[in-house]
Design a protein around this motif. Sequence first.
Motif, PDB file in Angstrom:
ATOM      1  N   ALA A   1      -5.446  10.831   2.881  1.00 22.93           N
ATOM      2  CA  ALA A   1      -4.776  10.621   1.603  1.00 22.93           C
ATOM      3  C   ALA A   1      -5.596   9.667   0.761  1.00 22.93           C
ATOM      4  O   ALA A   1      -6.538   9.048   1.248  1.00 22.93           O
ATOM      5  CB  ALA A   1      -3.371  10.043   1.818  1.00 22.93           C
ATOM      6  N   ILE A   2      -5.192   9.551  -0.481  1.00 23.50           N
ATOM      7  CA  ILE A   2      -5.705   8.469  -1.317  1.00 23.50           C
ATOM      8  C   ILE A   2      -4.750   7.297  -1.127  1.00 23.50           C
ATOM      9  O   ILE A   2      -3.534   7.449  -1.274  1.00 23.50           O
ATOM     10  CB  ILE A   2      -5.780   8.865  -2.798  1.00 23.50           C
ATOM     11  N   TYR A   3      -5.299   6.152  -0.793  1.00 23.19           N
ATOM     12  CA  TYR A   3      -4.498   4.953  -0.548  1.00 23.19           C
ATOM     13  C   TYR A   3      -4.579   4.047  -1.772  1.00 23.19           C
ATOM     14  O   TYR A   3      -5.681   3.724  -2.242  1.00 23.19           O
ATOM     15  CB  TYR A   3      -4.997   4.225   0.695  1.00 23.19           C
ATOM     16  N   TYR A   4      -3.409   3.643  -2.235  1.00 23.78           N
ATOM     17  CA  TYR A   4      -3.305   2.835  -3.443  1.00 23.78           C
ATOM     18  C   TYR A   4      -2.772   1.449  -3.124  1.00 23.78           C
ATOM     19  O   TYR A   4      -1.756   1.308  -2.418  1.00 23.78           O
ATOM     20  CB  TYR A   4      -2.372   3.490  -4.456  1.00 23.78           C
TER      21      TYR A   4
ATOM     22  N   SER B   1      11.799  -2.680  -0.365  1.00 27.08           N
ATOM     23  CA  SER B   1      12.303  -1.462  -1.004  1.00 27.08           C
ATOM     24  C   SER B   1      11.422  -0.259  -0.720  1.00 27.08           C
ATOM     25  O   SER B   1      11.915   0.830  -0.466  1.00 27.08           O
ATOM     26  CB  SER B   1      12.444  -1.665  -2.506  1.00 27.08           C
ATOM     27  N   GLY B   2      10.103  -0.439  -0.828  1.00 30.14           N
ATOM     28  CA  GLY B   2       9.202   0.674  -0.616  1.00 30.14           C
ATOM     29  C   GLY B   2       9.315   1.761  -1.664  1.00 30.14           C
ATOM     30  O   GLY B   2       8.961   2.915  -1.406  1.00 30.14           O
ATOM     31  N   VAL B   3       9.795   1.423  -2.845  1.00 30.85           N
ATOM     32  CA  VAL B   3      10.001   2.411  -3.905  1.00 30.85           C
ATOM     33  C   VAL B   3       8.865   2.311  -4.908  1.00 30.85           C
ATOM     34  O   VAL B   3       8.647   1.254  -5.506  1.00 30.85           O
ATOM     35  CB  VAL B   3      11.351   2.184  -4.601  1.00 30.85           C
ATOM     36  N   SER B   4       8.163   3.411  -5.121  1.00 25.32           N
ATOM     37  CA  SER B   4       6.982   3.372  -5.985  1.00 25.32           C
ATOM     38  C   SER B   4       7.333   3.052  -7.433  1.00 25.32           C
ATOM     39  O   SER B   4       6.528   2.432  -8.137  1.00 25.32           O
ATOM     40  CB  SER B   4       6.232   4.698  -5.907  1.00 25.32           C
ATOM     41  N   SER B   5       8.509   3.434  -7.871  1.00 23.08           N
ATOM     42  CA  SER B   5       8.887   3.172  -9.267  1.00 23.08           C
ATOM     43  C   SER B   5       9.076   1.681  -9.536  1.00 23.08           C
ATOM     44  O   SER B   5       9.130   1.268 -10.696  1.00 23.08           O
ATOM     45  CB  SER B   5      10.160   3.932  -9.627  1.00 23.08           C
ATOM     46  N   GLN B   6       9.184   0.886  -8.484  1.00 21.37           N
ATOM     47  CA  GLN B   6       9.364  -0.556  -8.653  1.00 21.37           C
ATOM     48  C   GLN B   6       8.056  -1.322  -8.597  1.00 21.37           C
ATOM     49  O   GLN B   6       8.049  -2.546  -8.688  1.00 21.37           O
ATOM     50  CB  GLN B   6      10.327  -1.086  -7.600  1.00 21.37           C
ATOM     51  N   VAL B   7       6.944  -0.624  -8.464  1.00 23.00           N
ATOM     52  CA  VAL B   7       5.630  -1.252  -8.455  1.00 23.00           C
ATOM     53  C   VAL B   7       5.223  -1.582  -9.882  1.00 23.00           C
ATOM     54  O   VAL B   7       5.324  -0.744 -10.774  1.00 23.00           O
ATOM     55  CB  VAL B   7       4.588  -0.331  -7.807  1.00 23.00           C
TER      56      VAL B   7
ATOM     57  N   TRP C   1       0.850  -1.189   0.000  1.00 20.44           N
ATOM     58  CA  TRP C   1       0.000   0.000   0.000  1.00 20.44           C
ATOM     59  C   TRP C   1       0.888   1.242   0.000  1.00 20.44           C
ATOM     60  O   TRP C   1       1.909   1.303   0.710  1.00 20.44           O
ATOM     61  CB  TRP C   1      -0.892   0.032   1.242  1.00 20.44           C
ATOM     62  N   PHE C   2       0.453   2.209  -0.787  1.00 25.39           N
ATOM     63  CA  PHE C   2       1.053   3.535  -0.801  1.00 25.39           C
ATOM     64  C   PHE C   2      -0.056   4.543  -0.560  1.00 25.39           C
ATOM     65  O   PHE C   2      -1.242   4.202  -0.656  1.00 25.39           O
ATOM     66  CB  PHE C   2       1.724   3.827  -2.158  1.00 25.39           C
TER      67      PHE C   2
ATOM     68  N   PRO D   1      -2.856  15.374  -0.583  1.00 25.13           N
ATOM     69  CA  PRO D   1      -2.917  16.520  -1.509  1.00 25.13           C
ATOM     70  C   PRO D   1      -1.621  17.320  -1.494  1.00 25.13           C
ATOM     71  O   PRO D   1      -1.121  17.684  -0.432  1.00 25.13           O
ATOM     72  CB  PRO D   1      -4.085  17.347  -0.966  1.00 25.13           C
ATOM     73  N   GLY D   2      -1.079  17.569  -2.682  1.00 26.44           N
ATOM     74  CA  GLY D   2       0.122  18.374  -2.803  1.00 26.44           C
ATOM     75  C   GLY D   2       1.408  17.674  -2.436  1.00 26.44           C
ATOM     76  O   GLY D   2       2.466  18.296  -2.396  1.00 26.44           O
ATOM     77  N   LYS D   3       1.317  16.380  -2.152  1.00 27.61           N
ATOM     78  CA  LYS D   3       2.510  15.626  -1.758  1.00 27.61           C
ATOM     79  C   LYS D   3       2.755  14.472  -2.709  1.00 27.61           C
ATOM     80  O   LYS D   3       1.877  14.063  -3.463  1.00 27.61           O
ATOM     81  CB  LYS D   3       2.362  15.110  -0.329  1.00 27.61           C
ATOM     82  N   GLU D   4       3.966  13.946  -2.638  1.00 32.61           N
ATOM     83  CA  GLU D   4       4.305  12.790  -3.462  1.00 32.61           C
ATOM     84  C   GLU D   4       3.707  11.518  -2.861  1.00 32.61           C
ATOM     85  O   GLU D   4       3.436  11.444  -1.661  1.00 32.61           O
ATOM     86  CB  GLU D   4       5.828  12.659  -3.579  1.00 32.61           C
ATOM     87  N   ARG D   5       3.543  10.531  -3.718  1.00 37.13           N
ATOM     88  CA  ARG D   5       3.070   9.230  -3.246  1.00 37.13           C
ATOM     89  C   ARG D   5       4.150   8.617  -2.347  1.00 37.13           C
ATOM     90  O   ARG D   5       5.326   8.613  -2.695  1.00 37.13           O
ATOM     91  CB  ARG D   5       2.773   8.322  -4.433  1.00 37.13           C
ATOM     92  N   GLU D   6       3.722   8.089  -1.216  1.00 37.40           N
ATOM     93  CA  GLU D   6       4.677   7.530  -0.271  1.00 37.40           C
ATOM     94  C   GLU D   6       4.306   6.110   0.123  1.00 37.40           C
ATOM     95  O   GLU D   6       3.142   5.722   0.147  1.00 37.40           O
ATOM     96  CB  GLU D   6       4.767   8.400   0.989  1.00 37.40           C
ATOM     97  N   PHE D   7       5.336   5.360   0.458  1.00 34.99           N
ATOM     98  CA  PHE D   7       5.171   3.975   0.875  1.00 34.99           C
ATOM     99  C   PHE D   7       4.496   3.898   2.238  1.00 34.99           C
ATOM    100  O   PHE D   7       4.787   4.706   3.125  1.00 34.99           O
ATOM    101  CB  PHE D   7       6.551   3.320   0.928  1.00 34.99           C
ATOM    102  N   VAL D   8       3.616   2.916   2.396  1.00 34.56           N
ATOM    103  CA  VAL D   8       2.954   2.676   3.679  1.00 34.56           C
ATOM    104  C   VAL D   8       3.343   1.311   4.238  1.00 34.56           C
ATOM    105  O   VAL D   8       3.855   1.207   5.350  1.00 34.56           O
ATOM    106  CB  VAL D   8       1.428   2.774   3.543  1.00 34.56           C
TER     107      VAL D   8
END
Length: 123
Positions: free
Chosen positions: A92-95, A104-110, A36-37, A41-48
Motif C-alpha cells: 500500500a501507500i503509507y501516509y 479514533s482511527g478515523v481519517s476524516s479527523q486527520v 499512519w494510514f 490499490p482499489g481500496k479505501e484509506r485505512e487506519f494503521v
Amino acid sequence: QVPLVESGGGLVRAGGSLTLSCSASGRTFSTYGMGWFRQAPGKEREFVAAISWTGGRTNYADSVKGRFTISRDNAENTVLLQMNSLNPEGTAIYYCAAGLPVMSGVSSQVRYWGQGTQVTVSS
C-alpha cells in the motif's frame, strides 16, 4: 501548517521488515497526536497506528497488532513505524498523519497528511 515528509518505503519480501519515518516541521508537532494510514490499490484509506503527543498512548489496527510498532521523538520531530512480519496484504501507500485523536482511527479527523510512501511486499 505541519508539513509531513515520509521515507523508508520500498520493496520487501513477505516476512521481512521495514521502518517508515515521518519528519514534521513546525513548533506545534509535539502537541499533536500522530499516526499512519495506508491505502492499497482499489481500496479505501485505512487506519494503521497512532500515538499520543506524549507517546504514552498508542492505538493499532487489529490487522497489525503485534507486528507493527509506532514511536515518536518530539525532539527530532519524527514519528517511526516499525513493521515486522510483513505480508502481501501490507502492500500500500503509507501516509503519515498529524492532528488526529489517538483512539479514533478515523481519517476524516486527520488535520494534516503527508504525500505517502510506497510499500510493496512480495510473496
